[in-house]
Design an enzyme around this catalytic site. Structure first.
Site, PDB file in Angstrom:
ATOM      1  N   GLU A  64      -5.450 -29.762   5.709  1.00 44.37           N
ATOM      2  CA  GLU A  64      -4.129 -30.322   5.413  1.00 44.37           C
ATOM      3  C   GLU A  64      -3.206 -30.011   6.594  1.00 44.37           C
ATOM      4  O   GLU A  64      -3.463 -29.082   7.374  1.00 44.37           O
ATOM      5  CB  GLU A  64      -3.542 -29.627   4.173  1.00 44.37           C
ATOM      6  CG  GLU A  64      -4.322 -29.847   2.897  1.00 44.37           C
ATOM      7  CD  GLU A  64      -3.804 -31.006   2.063  1.00 44.37           C
ATOM      8  OE1 GLU A  64      -2.826 -31.665   2.482  1.00 44.37           O
ATOM      9  OE2 GLU A  64      -4.391 -31.256   1.008  1.00 44.37           O
ATOM     10  N   THR A  67      -4.673 -42.521   2.924  1.00 41.34           N
ATOM     11  CA  THR A  67      -6.103 -42.508   2.601  1.00 41.34           C
ATOM     12  C   THR A  67      -6.347 -43.051   1.189  1.00 41.34           C
ATOM     13  O   THR A  67      -7.164 -43.964   0.992  1.00 41.34           O
ATOM     14  CB  THR A  67      -6.630 -41.052   2.688  1.00 41.34           C
ATOM     15  OG1 THR A  67      -6.297 -40.544   3.974  1.00 41.34           O
ATOM     16  CG2 THR A  67      -8.124 -40.985   2.464  1.00 41.34           C
ATOM     17  N   LYS A  75      -5.045 -27.289  -8.806  1.00 44.61           N
ATOM     18  CA  LYS A  75      -6.038 -27.968  -9.659  1.00 44.61           C
ATOM     19  C   LYS A  75      -6.406 -27.082 -10.859  1.00 44.61           C
ATOM     20  O   LYS A  75      -6.555 -27.558 -11.982  1.00 44.61           O
ATOM     21  CB  LYS A  75      -7.283 -28.304  -8.834  1.00 44.61           C
ATOM     22  CG  LYS A  75      -6.970 -29.281  -7.706  1.00 44.61           C
ATOM     23  CD  LYS A  75      -8.122 -29.406  -6.728  1.00 44.61           C
ATOM     24  CE  LYS A  75      -7.718 -30.259  -5.531  1.00 44.61           C
ATOM     25  NZ  LYS A  75      -8.686 -30.239  -4.443  1.00 44.61           N
TER      26      LYS A  75
HETATM   27  N1  LIG Z   1      -7.015 -37.656   0.666  1.00 48.15           N
HETATM   28  C1  LIG Z   1      -7.762 -37.213  -0.323  1.00 48.15           C
HETATM   29  O1  LIG Z   1      -8.982 -37.115  -0.202  1.00 48.15           O
HETATM   30  C2  LIG Z   1      -7.126 -36.825  -1.634  1.00 48.15           C
HETATM   31  C3  LIG Z   1      -7.943 -36.350  -2.674  1.00 48.15           C
HETATM   32  C4  LIG Z   1      -7.373 -36.041  -3.912  1.00 48.15           C
HETATM   33  C5  LIG Z   1      -6.004 -36.170  -4.083  1.00 48.15           C
HETATM   34  N2  LIG Z   1      -5.231 -36.597  -3.050  1.00 48.15           N
HETATM   35  C6  LIG Z   1      -3.787 -36.720  -3.278  1.00 48.15           C
HETATM   36  O2  LIG Z   1      -3.398 -38.074  -3.108  1.00 48.15           O
HETATM   37  C7  LIG Z   1      -2.080 -38.147  -2.629  1.00 48.15           C
HETATM   38  C8  LIG Z   1      -2.060 -38.978  -1.338  1.00 48.15           C
HETATM   39  O3  LIG Z   1      -2.922 -38.363  -0.398  1.00 48.15           O
HETATM   40  P1  LIG Z   1      -3.388 -39.106   0.953  1.00 48.15           P
HETATM   41  O4  LIG Z   1      -4.498 -38.283   1.490  1.00 48.15           O
HETATM   42  O5  LIG Z   1      -3.600 -40.537   0.697  1.00 48.15           O
HETATM   43  O6  LIG Z   1      -2.107 -38.874   1.868  1.00 48.15           O
HETATM   44  P2  LIG Z   1      -1.742 -39.630   3.223  1.00 48.15           P
HETATM   45  O7  LIG Z   1      -2.928 -40.259   3.825  1.00 48.15           O
HETATM   46  O8  LIG Z   1      -0.916 -38.669   4.011  1.00 48.15           O
HETATM   47  O9  LIG Z   1      -0.783 -40.809   2.707  1.00 48.15           O
HETATM   48  C9  LIG Z   1       0.499 -40.575   2.192  1.00 48.15           C
HETATM   49  C10 LIG Z   1       1.194 -41.920   2.075  1.00 48.15           C
HETATM   50  O10 LIG Z   1       2.472 -41.703   1.478  1.00 48.15           O
HETATM   51  C11 LIG Z   1       3.439 -42.405   2.260  1.00 48.15           C
HETATM   52  N3  LIG Z   1       4.712 -41.707   2.159  1.00 48.15           N
HETATM   53  C12 LIG Z   1       4.977 -40.438   2.455  1.00 48.15           C
HETATM   54  N4  LIG Z   1       6.268 -40.172   2.234  1.00 48.15           N
HETATM   55  C13 LIG Z   1       6.833 -41.328   1.826  1.00 48.15           C
HETATM   56  C14 LIG Z   1       8.133 -41.719   1.469  1.00 48.15           C
HETATM   57  N5  LIG Z   1       9.145 -40.864   1.521  1.00 48.15           N
HETATM   58  N6  LIG Z   1       8.337 -42.986   1.064  1.00 48.15           N
HETATM   59  C15 LIG Z   1       7.317 -43.864   0.993  1.00 48.15           C
HETATM   60  N7  LIG Z   1       6.061 -43.557   1.329  1.00 48.15           N
HETATM   61  C16 LIG Z   1       5.828 -42.294   1.742  1.00 48.15           C
HETATM   62  C17 LIG Z   1       2.903 -42.409   3.682  1.00 48.15           C
HETATM   63  O11 LIG Z   1       3.490 -43.450   4.405  1.00 48.15           O
HETATM   64  P3  LIG Z   1       3.061 -43.803   5.932  1.00 48.15           P
HETATM   65  O12 LIG Z   1       1.615 -44.192   5.871  1.00 48.15           O
HETATM   66  O13 LIG Z   1       3.921 -44.943   6.324  1.00 48.15           O
HETATM   67  O14 LIG Z   1       3.300 -42.552   6.724  1.00 48.15           O
HETATM   68  C18 LIG Z   1       1.424 -42.599   3.407  1.00 48.15           C
HETATM   69  O15 LIG Z   1       1.121 -43.978   3.304  1.00 48.15           O
HETATM   70  C19 LIG Z   1      -1.620 -36.691  -2.470  1.00 48.15           C
HETATM   71  O16 LIG Z   1      -0.959 -36.281  -3.631  1.00 48.15           O
HETATM   72  C20 LIG Z   1      -2.921 -35.935  -2.318  1.00 48.15           C
HETATM   73  O17 LIG Z   1      -2.827 -34.580  -2.717  1.00 48.15           O
HETATM   74  C21 LIG Z   1      -5.756 -36.929  -1.831  1.00 48.15           C
END
Ligand SMILES: NC(=O)c1ccc[n+]([C@@H]2O[C@H](COP(=O)([O-])OP(=O)(O)OC[C@H]3O[C@@H](n4cnc5c(N)ncnc54)[C@H](OP(=O)(O)O)[C@@H]3O)[C@@H](O)[C@H]2O)c1
Length: 428
Positions: free
Chosen positions: A192, A14, A207
């Protein structure tokens, strides 16, 4: 021509895909604002074949995020994978060791390993920026470290988990119980993978640990936070709190007290007409109080592709502009060990219980409270058609210890028919 600032992005979910889209779409605007071209040189995720809604063909692909973090053609390692351990931690450490600055959205990593990472960054002369880690699109880290740097911060509060606020406000507006709304939130994809991170207060606790470190110059201390989730909040409490002019929020509060650092993340009552009380749905709010500024209220989207990527881009632009600030706003070596407060600061409490419908029951409860030094501000008894009578009490300010003493003593009376619910009323 000034050299470009070269990004290596690990994590294309995301947030990561959102960051790539903004870097591509707003290249000219970013360069005009920062004076430096911002380019992506390499990316990493688990599955190279996944369609991420953005063209990645011009970037090098690394299967290993650590290899990405140390590439010679990367200046800034952008960690958007998540998780306090494993690849996020290893790659961040590797990036710092290789002389890269780091931008991350990872609250768990910073809440748990923030001190060690801040020390590593400073000894390597690098910086870690993490605006997206707290309250998504709201620029709260910048506000605390920069805009309010001239204040002694007296209290930081916030509703920082949009999913919990969605559940609580939906329960109230639709008159539904917790389990029904929890299932709705799960079906909408709001939770989550481990829902306890949201409803158990852990994500919001991460946070709060970060904000508290910046606000009070202390080492981030996630383990020192008193955490209680929203799982036990009932529709009855929401309705009855509303009846007395309050709303229930999962509220994080950090405050210095003569007894130590108070850090709490728990369901609290706040006045319905306060900014926190009026917060609806998945929106976040952070309230910061300082000796000079008095009160600043920040409100905005706490999650989602656009808002979170917006915060990540803010950090990247800071680096392009040459703005370099210590991780928690002051050198890591100067952050204090803050002992957790042994007892919380006094507050009024909301109590709900069912009393046996017999003469003198209310008087017995009032006497037990009085013996523990807890005085009653307001009391309300509701009509009923069975053998127990629902009763609500709002106390004057008291400590949780005195209240617990009264609640224990109530168990030995023969008039309290249910375990009383006790929620703190936060004065906001
Ligand atoms: N989503 C939100 O609204 C939000 C808000 C604030 C903060 N955050 C923070 O932002 C961060 C990312 O969140 P997200 O929502 O974007 O998570 P997400 O959609 O689950 O994306 C995680 C990404 O990391 C990749 N990944 C996971 N393990 C990996 C590994 N071992 N090697 C390489 N790539 C790996 C995944 O690859 P694949 O796609 O290939 O599976 C995916 O592209 C987190 O720390 C979260 O707490 C998110």
């Amino acid at each position: 021509m000034t050299a470009a600032l070269r990004l290596g992005i690990a994590g294309l979910g995301t947030v990561g895909a959102g960051v790539v889209k903004i870097v591509r779409r707003q290249a000219a605007l970013l360069e005009a604002r920062t004076g430096q071209r911002i380019e992506i040189t390499a990316v990493s995720a688990r599955d190279q074949s996944k369609d991420r809604g953005v063209n990645l063909s011009s970037y090098a692909w690394e299967t290993d995020p650590v290899a990405l973090a140390v590439r010679d053609d990367v200046d800034v390692f952008v960690e958007l994978m998540g998780g306090s351990e494993g690849p996020a931690k290893l790659a961040t450490e590797a990036a710092l060791a290789a002389g890269k600055d780091v931008v991350t959205a990872n609250k768990a990593l910073l809440a748990i390993h923030g001190q060690a990472l801040a020390e590593q960054a400073e000894s390597a002369g690098r910086v870690i920026r993490y605006e997206a880690a707290v309250a998504g699109g709201i620029p709260v880290i910048k506000t605390l470290t920069e805009g309010l740097a001239g204040n002694e911060i007296t209290r930081v509060m916030g509703v920082m988990n949009g999913t919990c606020n969605y559940i609580l406000t939906r329960m109230e507006s639709a008159g539904l119980g917790y389990n029904t709304v929890f299932d709705e939130a799960a079906a909408l994809g709001y939770l989550e993978a481990d829902p306890n991170l949201d409803v158990g207060g852990i994500d919001a606790g991460h946070k709060l640990a970060i904000l508290s470190a910046i606000a009070f110059g202390t080492k981030p201390d996630f383990d020192g936070i008193e955490i209680e989730g929203i799982q036990n909040v009932t529709i009855e409490d929401i309705r009855q709190a509303a009846d007395m002019g309050f709303r229930i929020k999962l509220l994080g509060v950090a405050q210095r007290s003569p007894r130590g650092l108070v850090q709490r993340m728990q369901p609290c009552l706040v006045p319905a007409n306060s900014p926190l009380g009026q917060l609806e749905g998945g929106t976040n709010m952070v309230v910061i109080e300082g000796d000079a500024v008095e009160q600043v209220v920040l409100r905005g989207p706490g999650a989602g592709e656009g808002p979170t990527a917006s915060a990540v881009l803010g950090d990247i632009c800071d680096l392009a502009r040459g703005l370099r600030i210590a991780t928690f706003g002051q050198p890591a070596a100067t952050l204090e060990d803050a002992p957790a407060a042994s007892t919380g600061l006094p507050a009024p409490y909301y109590l709900r219980m069912a009393l046996a419908d017999k003469p003198g029951a209310l008087a017995k409860v009032a006497a037990v409270l009085g013996e523990a030094g807890v005085s009653i501000d307001r009391m309300r008894q509701y009509s009923h058609d069975d053998a127990t009578a629902p009763v609500l009490i709002v106390t004057h300010k008291t400590t949780r210890a005195a209240l617990n003493q009264a609640l224990d003593a109530m168990k030995t009376t023969d008039v309290v028919a249910t375990v009383p619910v006790a929620l703190r009323i936060e004065q906001v």
